[in-house]
Design a protein around this motif. Structure first.
Motif: not given
Length: 673
Positions: A50-56, A77-88, A147-157
């Motif tokens: 999910r983090l890879i998708v978010a940054w991509s 922008l909408l098409l690019l935002a959909l995967p981040v918003q509803f998958y990541s 994306t930034l919140i997921l990044t923080g979570g991954y660093i913690e993990s």
């Protein structure tokens, strides 16, 4: 109210989200937390994807939002935002739903509220630009918060491990097969096929697979897994032996009393897992902050929205409803501090790296909060306050030194006894020869004997003393003991001086424990303590208001380490203990026990500062989003809000990182004092 073992949120016991494991029922705030608990490895892999998708998708959105000039820009922008918003971002929605069900606020609810509001508002602008008197969208803000919140979570993990990994390692002490004994015959059977009442043969050097009673034979057993003491225990017929311990030097036949879930090893396994789950009761700092901040943000958004609706409606403005919605959206989006997801993980990562340079491995970064509150340190004795192997403290010669050294090393190197290994290591540094000893036989509870030049040579053991006899004549007397570590006195003195209570909890005898406690000026000590009793002592101190650190090295310490607020393992400890601990002391330097407490306090102080910076920039813009400048600049103020929001996002993230870097200097200065 129950507590979610994953995120630490309070959960109603009426929820349908629960899991029964090892006889205990655990309750969860969301399906996300339940799945993390049930399959932590799978969830960690999912987070990475999910983090890879978010940054991509987030980076192209950021670039196109300011570089692309096209009537189709918002659709792209909408098409690019959909995967981040509803998958990541899907995990945040699960957490938010759980928070709402439990009538509490958490970080997930704050993120969900901000990102969905921004996304839905942008959706309206994309498909009907005439609805609102502005043309900008918040797609970039929405995806970068996620994306930034997921990044923080991954660093913690990256600094975490499965809570029960050490418990699974414990089960590896059980052999896959055992030697079944029946009517004088021996044959191997799978461990799973053993049942209570069976008789099994256990040969020298083998791990004991069951709890049972010796019905034939005599041996010495290494029970360090249970007691922490390296010296073997002499066992005769009718004595009990326990699974996970090791048979040293005699063949024994054991009647099985307990096997499988009822055996000592499996009970320890269950206790470690239960203790590990109980340690997640402290909520994450960001969640604590969010529980207060979410109601404030919603109140500010609703209050300002209602105000402008009433005011503009009273003035006869035809778009009063549209303006009030615009105000609500602006406040929610502006208030969502994306950098809060980095506030703790970045600091913890830098702090962990600095700790490593000082000989401290922080394996579980979430222990930092608990570490900062420690006011009681409990030490195991053998292998922790003392060296983990016995040493020769003195040796008295009654014969020629060269001859005595040569005889001792020649016969003792045939023994597995810890005292024998200590003597061999000691004499290796002295002048000696190597002789041929014939007919060597190790006798449990006695020592070892053989023949040299046709005469009997023997080494007898009695407590801490070992005696070399040759042809019925005493040639040497050796005292074996566990020496205090060089750093023990300094470490204990510093802890006590700084108001931190110290205790010893050990499986060793009263005499040895009292001697060590006296040498270290420790007034509180417990002896002859079993593994589960160690954990109970820790829990009692916690009930009395203490934040407890347990420092140990053996398998017998793992339950207490898990029950404690912070578990610390010596680097020379068992693999299971090191996997189990939150922190590992490299070089076994006990002076770092106090240093790590200081590091914990400095780290949590910096995390709180970062959270303040993370919300500071955004919070400062809430009055602007609420419309305080509209009387001066009119509705045009809303045309620059996206730029201000982006600026606040960048400044808060940069400030958090730069402020975190300052902790290195702070830690070095404090430790050097």
């Amino acid at each position: 109210m129950a507590i979610d073992p994953v995120c630490g949120m309070y959960v109603s016991e009426d929820t349908d989200l629960y899991l029964d494991k090892d006889g205990t029922r655990y309750y969860f705030c969301s399906t996300g937390c339940l799945e993390k608990f049930r399959e932590p490895e799978r969830e960690e892999k999912s987070l990475k994807i999910r983090l890879i998708v978010a940054w991509s998708f987030s980076i192209p959105i950021l670039i196109l939002n300011y570089a692309l000039v096209s009537p189709y820009r918002n659709y792209i922008l909408l098409l690019l935002a959909l995967p981040v918003q509803f998958y990541s971002g899907l995990g945040f929605y699960h957490g938010a739903y759980g928070a709402i069900k439990n009538r509490s606020g958490n970080m997930d609810l704050l993120i969900t509220l901000g990102t969905l509001t921004a996304f839905i508002f942008s959706l309206f602008i994309t498909f009907d630009g005439n609805v609102f008197p502005v043309k900008y969208t918040y797609y970039d803000a929405s995806v970068f918060i996620i994306t930034l919140i997921l990044t923080g979570g991954y660093i913690e993990s990256l600094t975490k491990r499965a809570a029960n990994s050490s418990a699974h390692r414990l089960l590896e002490l059980i052999p896959e097969s055992v030697h079944m004994y029946s009517n004088g015959n021996v044959h191997d059977v799978a461990y799973e096929n053993i049942k209570t009442g069976d008789a099994i043969l256990i040969r020298p050097g083998e791990n004991i697979a069951v709890d049972g009673t010796i019905i034939k034979g005599t041996t010495e057993v290494d029970e360090s897994m249970i007691t922490g003491e390296q010296m073997p225990v002499l066992k005769h017929e009718n004595d009990n032996v326990y699974s996970g311990t090791k048979n040293i030097n005699g063949s024994i036949i054991v009647k099985v009393n307990a096997v499988g879930p009822n055996s000592t090893v499996n009970k320890l396994y269950s206790l470690i897992q239960m203790a590990a789950m109980g340690r997640a009761k402290i909520q994450r700092i960001a969640d604590v902050f969010s529980s207060y901040f979410v109601p404030v943000v919603i109140s500010a958004a609703l209050g300002s929205s209602i105000f402008w609706f009433i005011y503009l409606n009273h003035e006869g403005d035809p778009i009063s409803l549209i303006i009030s919605v615009l105000v609500f959206v602006s406040v929610i989006v502006i208030a969502c501090p994306c950098a809060i997801g980095l506030a703790a993980p970045i600091t913890l990562l830098i702090s962990s790296n600095e700790s490593l340079e000082n000989g401290i491995i922080i394996k579980n970064s979430s222990s930092m909060d608990r570490l900062s509150h420690i006011n009681m340190v409990i030490f195991d004795k053998t292998g922790t306050l003392t060296n983990n192997s016995p040493n020769v403290s003195y040796m008295r010669y009654y014969g020629d030194k060269m001859l005595v050294n040569s005889m001792l090393i020649s016969i003792e190197q045939a023994s597995n006894h810890p005292a024998a290994r200590a003597i061999v290591n000691y004499i290796k540094e002295l002048p000696h020869d190597t002789y041929t000893i014939n007919d060597i036989k190790e006798i449990p509870g006695f020592g070892i004997k053989g023949a040299f030049n046709g005469r009997e040579i023997s080494v007898t053991r009695d407590g801490n003393f070992t005696v070399l006899n040759y042809n019925n004549e005493k040639l040497a007397e050796i005292k074996i003991e566990y020496k205090l570590r060089d750093s023990a006195k300094i470490a204990v003195k510093k802890l006590i001086k700084n108001g931190i209570d110290v205790a010893i909890v050990t499986g060793d005898s009263k005499e040895n424990t009292v001697n060590i406690a006296h040498d270290l000026d420790i007034n509180k000590y417990y002896y002859n303590i079993k593994p589960d009793q160690k954990a109970e002592i820790v829990k009692k101190m916690q009930r009395d208001g203490k934040y407890v650190m347990f420092v140990g090295d053996g398998i017998n310490d793992t339950i207490a380490m898990e029950a404690a607020d912070v578990g610390v393992s010596m680097s020379s400890g068992s693999d299971i203990t090191k996997e189990n601990g939150d922190i590992i002391l490299l070089k076994d330097d006990l002076k770092n026990v106090y240093n790590m407490i200081i590091i914990g306090r400095k780290t949590i102080k910096k995390v709180r500062q970062n959270i303040g910076w993370a919300i500071g920039y955004n919070s400062a813009l809430i009055p602007v989003a609420a419309g305080i400048l509209v009387p001066l600049f009119g509705l045009s103020i809303y045309f620059v809000l996206p730029i201000l929001a982006a600026l606040a996002m960048g400044m808060s993230s940069t400030t958090v990182v730069l402020n975190s870097l300052r902790i290195k200097k702070s830690i070095r200065r404090s430790i050097s004092l």
